[in-house]
Scaffold this active site. Structure first.
Site, PDB file in Angstrom:
ATOM      1  N   TYR A 171       0.966  -1.192  -0.178  1.00 26.24           N
ATOM      2  CA  TYR A 171      -0.160   0.000  -0.048  1.00 26.24           C
ATOM      3  C   TYR A 171       0.918   1.194  -0.008  1.00 26.24           C
ATOM      4  O   TYR A 171       0.527   2.190  -0.552  1.00 26.24           O
ATOM      5  CB  TYR A 171      -0.961  -0.095   1.179  1.00 26.24           C
ATOM      6  N   LYS A 178      -3.607   8.348   3.227  1.00 25.55           N
ATOM      7  CA  LYS A 178      -4.690   8.194   3.905  1.00 25.55           C
ATOM      8  C   LYS A 178      -4.857   8.403   5.427  1.00 25.55           C
ATOM      9  O   LYS A 178      -6.046   9.182   5.845  1.00 25.55           O
ATOM     10  CB  LYS A 178      -5.341   6.741   3.739  1.00 25.55           C
TER      11      LYS A 178
END
Ligand code: NAD
Length: 270
Positions: A171, A178
């Site tokens: 990720y 995020k």
């Protein structure tokens, strides 16, 4: 919410709990029928809302219109948040058409491939800034533009991922981005709360979408999610839509500033 010593009697709702009839919402992030934003737009319209939606560019437009035509969206406008003036033009068009706005869904993310596929330790300043601008600061810009239109209060929704809290293999750069998005959402919720404007980040488990295909070895992430989630099932855009419609409705009127997982319970496990 009731203040004082005596609670008000509980009135039974005289319609559906999630009722968006008469509400107007802006959906940013439909790329095609598989998009999380498409699942949310379907849920919003099923609950009675009228929608404005956007497409990234001329190449994306036909795929987006396939969704927005089916849902009968009032407005379908171009919006690349990197192009000067396009986001402002969307809110100008909303003001001209409706004069107000009740909810916004921000469901967009982007990171340059080389930065996304490398270690966070190695990511470039330019790649980091681009990812933050498109995936995080655009939410803040949307909140600012929505504020004067949300004259009766409103709801701002964004979409995050568990990789913000814990290290999820591959990720990479999107993890810190995020995390910043979730924190920005909390500050926006606190700042706009006095105007009755609520904000939330929905945190779906992994699902196969255009954006997800940019994550290295995404299939392994899907397999791990299905194996790890107590439900042993992957989620779908419609599952995110159901929560988004609830959060945008009056049924959620005293709920704000949350990050809510929709992941079959995957977040429970170490
Ligand atoms: P998607 O590819 O369908 O949607 C991503 C959207 O971002 C597209 O509509 C694209 O046009 C838009 N976008 C990218 N750059 C933009 C720009 N400069 N200006 C305007 N729009 C731009 O993929 P998705 O999975 O539906 O992604 C939606 C959101 O959900 C993203 O924030 C993503 O990080 C998040 N999310 C996805 C998953 C997953 O597994 N698919 C899981 C958790 C969170």
């Amino acid at each position: 919410m009731t203040t004082g010593t005596q609670a008000a009697p509980t009135a039974a709702p005289d319609g559906p709990i999630v009722d968006l009839r008469g509400r107007r919402g802006l959906v940013v992030g439909i790329a095609n029928a598989q998009s999380i934003a498409a699942g949310c737009a379907a849920a919003f319209t099923a609950a009675g809302a009228r929608l404005a939606a956007t497409y990234l560019d001329a190449r994306a437009e036909p795929y987006v219109r396939a969704v927005t035509d089916r849902l009968g969206c009032d407005l379908v406008l171009p919006c690349d948040v990197r192009v000067d003036g396009q986001l402002d033009a969307v809110f100008d068009a909303v003001r001209a058409a409706w004069g107000r706005l009740d909810f916004v869904l921000h469901s967009i993310a982007f990171a340059p491939r080389d930065d996304l596929h490398g270690r966070v330790t190695d990511c470039s300043a330019a790649g980091f800034a681009t990812a933050m601008d498109i995936s995080c600061h655009s939410f803040i810009r949307m909140a600012r533009l929505a504020e004067p239109l949300m004259t009766r209060g409103g709801c701002l929704l964004t979409v995050t991922f568990y990789g913000s809290e814990r290290v999820v293999e591959h990720y990479n750069l999107m993890g810190p981005v995020k995390a910043a998005l979730e924190s920005s959402m909390r500050y926006v919720a606190a700042e706009l709360g006095p105007k009755g404007i609520r904000a939330h980040a929905i945190s779906p488990g992994p699902m196969r979408t255009r954006a997800a295909s940019g994550i290295d070895r995404f299939d392994e992430l899907l397999d791990r999610a299905a194996a790890a989630a107590p439900e042993h099932q992957l989620v779908e855009p419609a599952d995110i839509g159901a929560l988004a419609a609830f959060l945008a409705s009056d049924a959620a009127r005293h709920i704000t500033g949350t990050v809510i997982p929709v992941d079959g319970g995957q977040h429970l496990l170490a």
